[in-house]
Every structure is written in C-alpha cells, then in structure tokens.
Design an enzyme around this catalytic site. Structure first.
Site, PDB file in Angstrom:
ATOM      1  N   THR A 139      66.435  40.462 -11.135  1.00 32.36           N
ATOM      2  CA  THR A 139      65.910  41.817 -10.692  1.00 32.36           C
ATOM      3  C   THR A 139      66.735  42.821 -11.246  1.00 32.36           C
ATOM      4  N   HIS A 143      62.991  47.156 -12.255  1.00 39.13           N
ATOM      5  CA  HIS A 143      61.849  46.045 -12.400  1.00 39.13           C
ATOM      6  C   HIS A 143      62.420  44.970 -11.315  1.00 39.13           C
ATOM      7  N   SER A 145      59.663  43.741  -8.694  1.00 46.96           N
ATOM      8  CA  SER A 145      58.147  42.863  -8.508  1.00 46.96           C
ATOM      9  C   SER A 145      57.558  42.607 -10.107  1.00 46.96           C
ATOM     10  N   LEU A 247      61.620  30.123  -9.510  1.00 47.69           N
ATOM     11  CA  LEU A 247      61.131  30.986  -8.454  1.00 47.69           C
ATOM     12  C   LEU A 247      60.515  29.915  -7.684  1.00 47.69           C
ATOM     13  N   GLY A 347      64.836  40.271  26.552  1.00 47.56           N
ATOM     14  CA  GLY A 347      65.124  41.466  26.946  1.00 47.56           C
ATOM     15  C   GLY A 347      66.160  42.088  26.224  1.00 47.56           C
ATOM     16  N   GLU A 371      62.457  36.934  -3.690  1.00 50.73           N
ATOM     17  CA  GLU A 371      61.708  35.761  -4.232  1.00 50.73           C
ATOM     18  C   GLU A 371      60.142  36.067  -4.001  1.00 50.73           C
ATOM     19  N   GLY A 372      59.804  37.431  -4.188  1.00 46.37           N
ATOM     20  CA  GLY A 372      58.204  37.841  -4.181  1.00 46.37           C
ATOM     21  C   GLY A 372      58.053  38.269  -2.855  1.00 46.37           C
TER      22      GLY A 372
HETATM   23  P1  TGC Z   1      51.881  36.670 -15.675  1.00 42.53           P
HETATM   24  O1  TGC Z   1      51.577  37.231 -16.898  1.00 42.53           O
HETATM   25  O2  TGC Z   1      51.073  36.312 -14.760  1.00 42.53           O
HETATM   26  O3  TGC Z   1      52.717  35.486 -16.170  1.00 42.53           O
HETATM   27  C1  TGC Z   1      53.551  35.361 -17.235  1.00 42.53           C
HETATM   28  C2  TGC Z   1      53.647  34.172 -17.734  1.00 42.53           C
HETATM   29  O4  TGC Z   1      54.418  33.356 -16.711  1.00 42.53           O
HETATM   30  C3  TGC Z   1      53.533  32.361 -16.140  1.00 42.53           C
HETATM   31  N1  TGC Z   1      53.699  32.052 -14.618  1.00 42.53           N
HETATM   32  C4  TGC Z   1      54.354  31.348 -13.971  1.00 42.53           C
HETATM   33  N2  TGC Z   1      54.949  30.184 -14.462  1.00 42.53           N
HETATM   34  C5  TGC Z   1      55.638  29.269 -13.629  1.00 42.53           C
HETATM   35  N3  TGC Z   1      55.587  29.716 -12.405  1.00 42.53           N
HETATM   36  C6  TGC Z   1      55.032  30.732 -11.863  1.00 42.53           C
HETATM   37  N4  TGC Z   1      55.015  30.788 -10.327  1.00 42.53           N
HETATM   38  C7  TGC Z   1      54.477  31.445 -12.782  1.00 42.53           C
HETATM   39  N5  TGC Z   1      53.459  32.762 -12.406  1.00 42.53           N
HETATM   40  C8  TGC Z   1      53.374  33.041 -13.800  1.00 42.53           C
HETATM   41  C9  TGC Z   1      52.312  32.473 -16.569  1.00 42.53           C
HETATM   42  O5  TGC Z   1      51.329  31.500 -16.843  1.00 42.53           O
HETATM   43  C10 TGC Z   1      52.570  33.283 -17.923  1.00 42.53           C
HETATM   44  O6  TGC Z   1      52.871  32.156 -18.687  1.00 42.53           O
HETATM   45  P2  TGC Z   1      52.605  32.312 -20.331  1.00 42.53           P
HETATM   46  O7  TGC Z   1      52.787  31.087 -21.174  1.00 42.53           O
HETATM   47  O8  TGC Z   1      50.875  32.782 -20.384  1.00 42.53           O
HETATM   48  O9  TGC Z   1      53.491  33.447 -20.901  1.00 42.53           O
HETATM   49  O10 TGC Z   1      53.076  37.747 -15.208  1.00 42.53           O
HETATM   50  P3  TGC Z   1      53.033  39.146 -14.440  1.00 42.53           P
HETATM   51  O11 TGC Z   1      53.918  40.072 -15.492  1.00 42.53           O
HETATM   52  O12 TGC Z   1      51.833  39.461 -14.381  1.00 42.53           O
HETATM   53  O13 TGC Z   1      53.774  38.894 -13.155  1.00 42.53           O
HETATM   54  C11 TGC Z   1      53.369  38.116 -12.469  1.00 42.53           C
HETATM   55  C12 TGC Z   1      53.918  38.272 -11.027  1.00 42.53           C
HETATM   56  C13 TGC Z   1      53.803  39.529 -10.266  1.00 42.53           C
HETATM   57  C14 TGC Z   1      53.253  37.182  -9.937  1.00 42.53           C
HETATM   58  C15 TGC Z   1      55.202  37.746 -11.108  1.00 42.53           C
HETATM   59  O14 TGC Z   1      55.973  38.480 -11.943  1.00 42.53           O
HETATM   60  C16 TGC Z   1      56.251  37.684  -9.810  1.00 42.53           C
HETATM   61  O15 TGC Z   1      56.022  36.752  -9.124  1.00 42.53           O
HETATM   62  N6  TGC Z   1      56.892  38.781  -9.304  1.00 42.53           N
HETATM   63  C17 TGC Z   1      57.630  38.719  -8.208  1.00 42.53           C
HETATM   64  C18 TGC Z   1      59.157  38.854  -8.684  1.00 42.53           C
HETATM   65  C19 TGC Z   1      60.036  38.047  -8.091  1.00 42.53           C
HETATM   66  O16 TGC Z   1      59.803  37.046  -7.112  1.00 42.53           O
HETATM   67  N7  TGC Z   1      61.550  38.096  -8.111  1.00 42.53           N
HETATM   68  C20 TGC Z   1      62.368  37.308  -7.345  1.00 42.53           C
HETATM   69  C21 TGC Z   1      63.922  37.632  -7.926  1.00 42.53           C
HETATM   70  S1  TGC Z   1      64.880  35.996  -7.488  1.00 42.53           S
HETATM   71  C22 TGC Z   1      65.007  36.338  -6.072  1.00 42.53           C
HETATM   72  O17 TGC Z   1      64.743  37.087  -5.202  1.00 42.53           O
HETATM   73  C23 TGC Z   1      66.275  35.592  -5.513  1.00 42.53           C
HETATM   74  S2  TGC Z   1      66.556  35.726  -3.839  1.00 42.53           S
HETATM   75  C24 TGC Z   1      67.533  34.486  -3.796  1.00 42.53           C
HETATM   76  C25 TGC Z   1      68.080  34.084  -2.335  1.00 42.53           C
HETATM   77  O18 TGC Z   1      69.220  34.637  -1.791  1.00 42.53           O
HETATM   78  O19 TGC Z   1      67.471  32.976  -1.924  1.00 42.53           O
HETATM   79  P1  FAD Z   2      59.601  46.642  -5.576  1.00 44.04           P
HETATM   80  O1  FAD Z   2      59.135  45.880  -6.773  1.00 44.04           O
HETATM   81  O2  FAD Z   2      59.734  48.146  -6.082  1.00 44.04           O
HETATM   82  O3  FAD Z   2      58.350  46.882  -4.565  1.00 44.04           O
HETATM   83  C1  FAD Z   2      58.324  47.921  -3.606  1.00 44.04           C
HETATM   84  C2  FAD Z   2      56.866  47.688  -2.637  1.00 44.04           C
HETATM   85  O4  FAD Z   2      55.824  47.696  -3.700  1.00 44.04           O
HETATM   86  C3  FAD Z   2      56.824  46.235  -1.927  1.00 44.04           C
HETATM   87  O5  FAD Z   2      56.228  46.540  -0.795  1.00 44.04           O
HETATM   88  C4  FAD Z   2      55.916  45.511  -2.995  1.00 44.04           C
HETATM   89  O6  FAD Z   2      55.114  44.558  -2.396  1.00 44.04           O
HETATM   90  C5  FAD Z   2      55.008  46.899  -3.568  1.00 44.04           C
HETATM   91  N1  FAD Z   2      54.191  46.323  -4.886  1.00 44.04           N
HETATM   92  C6  FAD Z   2      54.873  46.210  -5.891  1.00 44.04           C
HETATM   93  N2  FAD Z   2      54.091  46.049  -7.096  1.00 44.04           N
HETATM   94  C7  FAD Z   2      53.002  45.962  -6.352  1.00 44.04           C
HETATM   95  C8  FAD Z   2      51.518  45.649  -6.838  1.00 44.04           C
HETATM   96  N3  FAD Z   2      51.090  45.412  -8.135  1.00 44.04           N
HETATM   97  N4  FAD Z   2      50.566  45.738  -5.871  1.00 44.04           N
HETATM   98  C9  FAD Z   2      51.050  46.003  -4.525  1.00 44.04           C
HETATM   99  N5  FAD Z   2      52.237  46.352  -4.126  1.00 44.04           N
HETATM  100  C10 FAD Z   2      53.095  45.989  -5.121  1.00 44.04           C
HETATM  101  N6  FAD Z   2      66.762  39.098  -7.283  1.00 44.04           N
HETATM  102  C11 FAD Z   2      67.357  38.307  -8.180  1.00 44.04           C
HETATM  103  O7  FAD Z   2      67.023  38.250  -9.215  1.00 44.04           O
HETATM  104  N7  FAD Z   2      68.387  37.475  -8.005  1.00 44.04           N
HETATM  105  C12 FAD Z   2      68.806  37.267  -6.479  1.00 44.04           C
HETATM  106  O8  FAD Z   2      69.631  36.650  -6.218  1.00 44.04           O
HETATM  107  C13 FAD Z   2      68.217  38.409  -5.694  1.00 44.04           C
HETATM  108  N8  FAD Z   2      68.784  38.359  -4.516  1.00 44.04           N
HETATM  109  C14 FAD Z   2      68.521  39.016  -3.509  1.00 44.04           C
HETATM  110  C15 FAD Z   2      69.104  39.613  -2.213  1.00 44.04           C
HETATM  111  C16 FAD Z   2      68.638  40.338  -1.353  1.00 44.04           C
HETATM  112  C17 FAD Z   2      69.353  40.705  -0.093  1.00 44.04           C
HETATM  113  C18 FAD Z   2      67.500  40.909  -1.617  1.00 44.04           C
HETATM  114  C19 FAD Z   2      66.976  42.190  -0.529  1.00 44.04           C
HETATM  115  C20 FAD Z   2      67.052  41.011  -2.976  1.00 44.04           C
HETATM  116  C21 FAD Z   2      67.306  40.066  -3.770  1.00 44.04           C
HETATM  117  N9  FAD Z   2      66.814  39.842  -5.206  1.00 44.04           N
HETATM  118  C22 FAD Z   2      67.182  39.131  -6.183  1.00 44.04           C
HETATM  119  C23 FAD Z   2      65.651  41.070  -5.521  1.00 44.04           C
HETATM  120  C24 FAD Z   2      64.447  40.715  -4.866  1.00 44.04           C
HETATM  121  O9  FAD Z   2      63.616  39.462  -5.583  1.00 44.04           O
HETATM  122  C25 FAD Z   2      63.406  41.933  -5.132  1.00 44.04           C
HETATM  123  O10 FAD Z   2      64.085  43.007  -4.259  1.00 44.04           O
HETATM  124  C26 FAD Z   2      62.155  41.627  -4.988  1.00 44.04           C
HETATM  125  O11 FAD Z   2      61.541  41.124  -5.938  1.00 44.04           O
HETATM  126  C27 FAD Z   2      61.242  43.057  -4.675  1.00 44.04           C
HETATM  127  O12 FAD Z   2      61.644  43.964  -5.936  1.00 44.04           O
HETATM  128  P2  FAD Z   2      61.954  45.610  -5.559  1.00 44.04           P
HETATM  129  O13 FAD Z   2      63.085  45.472  -4.407  1.00 44.04           O
HETATM  130  O14 FAD Z   2      62.467  46.025  -6.724  1.00 44.04           O
HETATM  131  O15 FAD Z   2      60.549  46.115  -4.821  1.00 44.04           O
END
Ligand code: TGC
Ligand code: FAD
Length: 392
Positions: A139, A143, A145, A247, A347, A371-372
């Site tokens: 993240t 950038h 989501s 993820l 309560g 994580e999304g």
């Molecule tokens: P899109 O064009 O759909 O896909 C790009 C390429 O990636 C492939 N793909 C995947 N591959 C493996 N696993 C998946 N789940 C996959 N989803 C997509 C896809 O096939 C494609 O491959 P290729 O070979 O054709 O290039 O990508 P997009 O840019 O439209 O985005 C799709 C979207 C929105 C679903 C994705 O970017 C997303 O999941 N956004 C959410 C971001 C997120 O979850 N961030 C998490 C950050 S880490 C975190 O939060 C850690 S918290 C840690 C903790 O404390 O527990």
């Molecule tokens: P945004 O992407 O700006 O989203 C804001 C709002 O817009 C949300 O409600 C979202 O659902 C909505 N939105 C966005 N796009 C769309 C769409 N296309 N259609 C409809 N609605 C949409 N990241 C890491 O890489 N590593 C880590 O270890 C990690 N740890 C974290 C720990 C904590 C405590 C927190 C809070 C976050 C962490 N993250 C980490 C980041 C986390 O993955 C992001 O916060 C998350 O993916 C959302 O991104 P954002 O906060 O920028 O929200």
C-alpha cells in the site's frame, strides 16, 4: 481484564471434522493465548504497545510459517492447521494474529514461492524462529485498493538496483528486520524484493494515534535512493499477481482469524448474560437477549463451516481467490456485527477493558479494511459471478 474463562463454541460438533493433529495444534495455541496473551493484552492496547516479548512464544506455537516446508524451518502443516492457529491468535487479539499473518503469508510465503534457493535459505529459517521479523510493503499513500497504480520504483544501475518511493500502513514495519517490497521497474512491471534494515536511505517511521489494532505496530517504509543488490530481487514472479498471490494466503488466514474474535465476543456475552441480574432474573432469560445470542451462534457456525470447507479446498489447491474473498468478507463482517451485539449485552461494562469486546470491535474496524476492503471483496465476488469488472 478479568480472568480468561473462554470456552470455544462448537454448535455443529465441527471438532469431528478435525484430525487429532489439528486439535493438538489448536489446543496448544489456545492454551498459549490464555497463558501469555490474555493477561497482558488489555494493558498493551491501552498503552498502544506491541508486546514484543511474545514473539518467541508465537514461534513456539508454530505461528510463523506453519505451512512452509520443514527444510526451511516451517511447520510443514496443512492449511486447516494454519487457519486454526490464526483463529486462536485472533481470539486473543487481532493485532497478535496480524503479526503472525504478515510473517507467514506476506513475508515467508513470497520468499518461499517467488524467491531463489539462496533467498529461501538466507531468510526463512530465521523468520520461522522469530529471530528476524518481516513486513510487507504494498500500500502507498495514493494507492490502497488499486495497488497496480503504485509509484515506488527500482532502476537498474550496474550490478544493483536503486529503490525510491514510500509505503504506508505497514504492519510491523517499525521493528521489522526485513521488508518484502513491491515496486515498478523501468518498464512499469511490478517486481518483489527484500529490503534489509540498515540499508542506507531506508527508514520506517511509526504511525501513531490509532484507535484500532493498538497492540500492533504500524508504520511507513520510506526509500530514498536505497541501493538494492540484484540478488535481493525475487526471480520467479513479475506483475501484480505476485503481491495478490500473497494476499490470497493472508486473507484465508484472516477468514479463520476473525471467527476467533467473534467466538470470544459471543462467549463473553453468553457468560455475562447468565450472571447479570436485572428485574430479578438473569438477562439471558429475556427474549431480546436470546435473539442476539441465538443469531450470534448461528452466524459463527455458518462462518466456521465456510472456512473449514475453504481449508479443504485450499489443501487440494482448488480454492479460488474469489472464494477466499467471500470468506474473508463474511468472517470479518460477521465478527464485527457480533462484537457490536455483544457490546450491547454487556451494557455499560461492555465499553470497559474488563471485557474484551470493545478491543475486538475496534480491531475489527481495521481488519474489515486491510487485505482488501469489505466493498472490494464484494466487487471481487460480483466480478466472479457476472464476468463484469466493476472496479474501474
Ligand atoms: P487485475 O487486473 O484484476 O489483476 C492483475 C493481475 O493479478 C491477477 N490477480 C490475482 N492473482 C493472484 N491472486 C489474486 N487474488 C489475484 N487477483 C488478480 C490477475 O489475474 C492479473 O494477472 P495477469 O497475469 O493477467 O497480469 O488487477 P486490478 O488492478 O484491476 O485490481 C484488482 C483488485 C482490486 C481486486 C486488487 O488489486 C485488490 O485486491 N485490491 C485490494 C488491495 C489489497 O488487498 N491490499 C492489501 C495490502 S496488504 C495488507 O493489507 C496487509 S494487512 C496485514 C495484517 O496486518 O494482517
Ligand atoms: P482506499 O483504497 O482509498 O478506499 C477508500 C474507500 O473507497 C473504501 O471504502 C473502499 O472500499 C472504497 N473504494 C476504493 N476503490 C473502490 C472501487 N473501485 N469501487 C468501490 N469502492 C471503492 N498494507 C500493506 O501493504 N501492508 C500492511 O502490512 C498493511 N497493514 C495495515 C494495517 C492497518 C492497521 C491498516 C488500517 C491498513 C494496513 N494496510 C497494509 C493497508 C490496507 O491494505 C489498505 O488500507 C486497504 O487496502 C485500503 O486502502 P486505503 O486505506 O488506501 O483505502
């Protein structure tokens, strides 16, 4: 916080679906949480301190790389074992589960899956014991989501790369020894690499004033012309599918973990409702309390069945990313609703640190975003069933 009297709900006798090994692993994590986490977690949250002394214990219950092969220091266990460990840790606190999720699914998994043999041997055994801790930088400030829009970049210079950019909201970054970082190369292709603490130009400022995951340490990753040796780049993956593949594993663990938080809230509410007397009888006897409790156990049971089945599919390498998204979204949303209802049953006491409810509720506000987000996972399901992309 009062003594941990947790008794796990198992309304559909799901224990019968587990092997003896699963139950041993689950019970040892459960006992460890009761002994080591419950007595200190409330104070750690109040002080917003990550209880670093728990790292060795986390390693000892197999929380770091449970499904990584033993030759690299991992547990060599199956996916249901991984899920059960995450469930028990999050029963204690989402922040403790987060630490284990990041280490296992976001640091060890990519090194194992995308790394060279040298990278595996260098990092995995030390990560498994907790001697080294890692974090995961995907993240960015602009950038979240849409990680595909990232601007952090590497440029090749002779036999090394130069890394510039910044990552935000990174769990464990303030104390991590290494960071798995995703950056674009000169052709705009996303590459994964390992950045080590001490590399010149690499800093990890801590993020303060969180009302959620207060016992987990969160920070930034800042790269100012950091020189990265070529051998630190993952050779075996290119593109956004690299980080998204990690993820899948972490979201799967969260799907199990959030049920742990829900189970803790339900268990506390059930016990409290039997003990709390109002109008001359336990509040458990009022229909409105029973409605809350009955709906909680129904939702927990449904979620338990869902993640167990997902675990079976994952063991067979048949779980799809969209199935994982559905389970992550469902478990976290279920847990958050249950925490809110459990708070009502307690309560006024529900807002105090005497009970774990408010802490779980505040933690889950992060878990439903990281994580999304809740909505992103809904759109992943929507795209999977309709074939239409509603993201952009
Ligand atoms: P899109 O064009 O759909 O896909 C790009 C390429 O990636 C492939 N793909 C995947 N591959 C493996 N696993 C998946 N789940 C996959 N989803 C997509 C896809 O096939 C494609 O491959 P290729 O070979 O054709 O290039 O990508 P997009 O840019 O439209 O985005 C799709 C979207 C929105 C679903 C994705 O970017 C997303 O999941 N956004 C959410 C971001 C997120 O979850 N961030 C998490 C950050 S880490 C975190 O939060 C850690 S918290 C840690 C903790 O404390 O527990
Ligand atoms: P945004 O992407 O700006 O989203 C804001 C709002 O817009 C949300 O409600 C979202 O659902 C909505 N939105 C966005 N796009 C769309 C769409 N296309 N259609 C409809 N609605 C949409 N990241 C890491 O890489 N590593 C880590 O270890 C990690 N740890 C974290 C720990 C904590 C405590 C927190 C809070 C976050 C962490 N993250 C980490 C980041 C986390 O993955 C992001 O916060 C998350 O993916 C959302 O991104 P954002 O906060 O920028 O929200």
């Amino acid at each position: 916080m009062s003594k941990d009297k947790f008794q796990a709900p198992d309304y559909y006798l799901l224990d019968e679906l587990l092997t003896e090994e699963h139950k041993l692993i689950r019970d040892s994590a459960r006992e460890w949480v009761k002994r080591e986490v419950s007595p200190i977690i409330e104070e750690a949250c109040q002080k917003a301190e990550f209880p670093k002394h728990l790292l060795k214990g986390l390693a000892s219950v197999g929380a770091f790389g449970p499904y990584i092969p033993v030759e690299y220091g991992g547990g060599g266990l199956d996916q249901i074992s991984y899920g059960l460990i995450m469930q028990e840790l999050e029963r204690g606190d989402s922040g403790i589960r987060s630490t284990a999720s990041v280490q296992s699914s976001l640091v060890m998994y990519p090194i194992y899956t995308y790394g060279s043999e040298e990278q595996r041997m260098k990092y995995l055994p030390k990560l498994a014991t907790g001697e080294w801790m890692g974090c995961f930088g995907l993240t960015e400030p602009d950038h979240g989501s849409d990680p595909g829009g990232m601007t952090t970049n590497i440029k090749k210079q002779g036999d090394h790369y130069v890394l510039n950019g910044a990552k935000m909201w990174i769990s464990n970054s303030p104390f991590a020894d290494i960071a798995v970082v995703w950056a674009k190369d000169e052709e705009g292709i996303i590459r994964g690499l390992v950045v080590e603490r001490g590399m010149k130009g690499f800093t990890t400022p801590e993020t303060h004033n969180k009302w959620s995951l207060r016992a987990s340490s969160t920070g930034e990753l800042v790269f100012d012309n950091v020189i990265i040796p070529a051998e630190n780049i993952f050779p075996n993956v290119k593109g956004l599918k690299g980080p998204l593949g990690c993820l899948n594993s972490a979201r799967y663990g969260i799907a199990w973990g959030a049920i742990g938080a829900a189970m803790d809230c339900y268990d506390s509410a059930l016990r409290y409702s039997k003990e709390r007397i109002q109008f001359g009888r336990p509040i458990a006897g009022f229909q409105l309390t029973q409605k809350k409790l009955a709906e909680m156990i129904t939702e927990i049971t449904k979620a338990q069945l869902m993640v167990w089945r997902l675990g079976v599919l994952k063991n067979e390498n048949r779980a799809t990313p969209a199935q994982i998204s559905m389970a992550k979204r469902n478990s976290v949303n279920t847990a958050l609703q249950i925490a809110r209802e459990a708070r009502q049953i307690h309560g006024g006491m529900g807002i105090t640190g005497e009970y774990p409810i408010m802490r779980h509720m505040m933690n889950l506000e992060s878990v439903i975003t990281y994580e999304g987000t809740h909505d992103i996972h809904l759109l992943i399901t929507g795209m999977d069933i309709t074939g239409e992309n509603a993201f952009s």
